[in-house]
Design a protein around this motif. Structure first.
Motif, PDB file in Angstrom:
ATOM      1  N   CYS A 189       0.823  -1.208   0.000  1.00 13.68           N
ATOM      2  CA  CYS A 189       0.000   0.000   0.000  1.00 13.68           C
ATOM      3  C   CYS A 189       0.862   1.266   0.000  1.00 13.68           C
ATOM      4  CB  CYS A 189      -0.950  -0.023   1.189  1.00 13.68           C
ATOM      5  SG  CYS A 189      -2.087   1.375   1.226  1.00 13.68           S
ATOM      6  N   ASN A 190       1.928   1.265   0.786  1.00 13.74           N
ATOM      7  CA  ASN A 190       2.802   2.447   0.840  1.00 13.74           C
ATOM      8  C   ASN A 190       3.475   2.724  -0.500  1.00 13.74           C
ATOM      9  OD1 ASN A 190       2.220   3.049   3.498  1.00 13.74           O
ATOM     10  ND2 ASN A 190       3.932   1.855   4.294  1.00 13.74           N
TER      11      ASN A 190
ATOM     12  N   THR B  70       0.834   4.384  -2.524  1.00 13.46           N
ATOM     13  CA  THR B  70       0.613   5.731  -1.989  1.00 13.46           C
ATOM     14  C   THR B  70       1.721   6.681  -2.438  1.00 13.46           C
ATOM     15  OG1 THR B  70      -0.530   4.817  -0.075  1.00 13.46           O
ATOM     16  CG2 THR B  70       0.267   7.060   0.130  1.00 13.46           C
ATOM     17  N   ASP B  71       2.965   6.208  -2.478  1.00 17.02           N
ATOM     18  CA  ASP B  71       4.087   7.035  -2.915  1.00 17.02           C
ATOM     19  C   ASP B  71       3.927   7.505  -4.364  1.00 17.02           C
ATOM     20  OD1 ASP B  71       5.257   6.756  -0.440  1.00 17.02           O
ATOM     21  OD2 ASP B  71       6.703   5.227  -1.087  1.00 17.02           O
TER      22      ASP B  71
ATOM     23  N   GLN C 253      -2.835   7.529   2.568  1.00 20.07           N
ATOM     24  CA  GLN C 253      -2.718   6.073   2.644  1.00 20.07           C
ATOM     25  C   GLN C 253      -4.077   5.430   2.908  1.00 20.07           C
ATOM     26  OE1 GLN C 253      -2.823   4.042   5.700  1.00 20.07           O
ATOM     27  NE2 GLN C 253      -2.454   2.193   4.515  1.00 20.07           N
ATOM     28  N   SER C 254      -4.908   6.053   3.721  1.00 12.25           N
ATOM     29  CA  SER C 254      -6.222   5.499   4.020  1.00 12.25           C
ATOM     30  C   SER C 254      -7.109   5.457   2.774  1.00 12.25           C
ATOM     31  CB  SER C 254      -6.912   6.293   5.133  1.00 12.25           C
ATOM     32  OG  SER C 254      -7.062   7.651   4.761  1.00 12.25           O
TER      33      SER C 254
ATOM     34  N   VAL D 242      -5.981   5.224  -0.375  1.00 12.60           N
ATOM     35  CA  VAL D 242      -5.429   4.155  -1.221  1.00 12.60           C
ATOM     36  C   VAL D 242      -5.870   2.791  -0.688  1.00 12.60           C
ATOM     37  CG1 VAL D 242      -3.300   3.050  -2.017  1.00 12.60           C
ATOM     38  CG2 VAL D 242      -3.485   5.548  -2.013  1.00 12.60           C
ATOM     39  N   SER D 243      -5.859   2.626   0.621  1.00 18.99           N
ATOM     40  CA  SER D 243      -6.304   1.366   1.230  1.00 18.99           C
ATOM     41  C   SER D 243      -7.745   1.047   0.874  1.00 18.99           C
ATOM     42  CB  SER D 243      -6.167   1.421   2.753  1.00 18.99           C
ATOM     43  OG  SER D 243      -4.826   1.388   3.125  1.00 18.99           O
TER      44      SER D 243
ATOM     45  N   ARG E 148       4.123  -7.071   6.021  1.00 21.75           N
ATOM     46  CA  ARG E 148       3.531  -6.308   4.917  1.00 21.75           C
ATOM     47  C   ARG E 148       2.569  -7.155   4.114  1.00 21.75           C
ATOM     48  NH1 ARG E 148       7.906  -2.845   1.754  1.00 21.75           N
ATOM     49  NH2 ARG E 148       6.780  -3.833   0.084  1.00 21.75           N
TER      50      ARG E 148
END
Length: 108
Positions: free
Chosen positions: A34-35, A38-39, A45-46, A48-49, A69
């Motif tokens: 996810c990170n 997001t990058d 991040q929430s 994208v989640s 992860r």
């Protein structure tokens, strides 16, 4: 693939952010968390989640635990089945000789 399955996938793919997430996952192969996604996006991040969850629930992506992860990857088999189903569905529509003409807007 049944019409209900096609509709579920269309809803999941019907958001530009989710299409962008699919592109990112496809480019990065299987080691994408996810990170990482997001990058690549200018979203929290929430957010994208939430989009990942929609894609996951629709079966478009797969989650694999790797240590602490979760890595995501595109389910190419599911997208290929969707592609075939949509193609078959659209080609099966009998629209020969039928034209939908727009009616002029009425003045109020």
């Amino acid at each position: 693939m049944h019409e209900d399955d096609i509709a579920v996938l269309m809803r999941a793919l019907g958001h530009p952010v989710r299409l962008e997430i699919l592109r990112i996952l496809a480019q990065r192969a299987e080691n994408c968390c996810c990170n990482d996604v997001t990058d690549c996006l200018s979203l929290a991040q929430s957010t994208v989640s939430q989009h990942l969850k929609v894609l996951l629930d629709a079966g478009v992506i797969e989650r694999r635990a790797q240590g602490t992860r979760n890595n995501y990857c595109v389910r190419t088999d599911r997208l290929a089945a969707f592609n075939r189903a949509v193609g078959d569905y659209v080609s099966g529509l009998d629209v020969s000789g039928q034209h939908c003409e727009r009616q002029p807007a009425r003045a109020s």
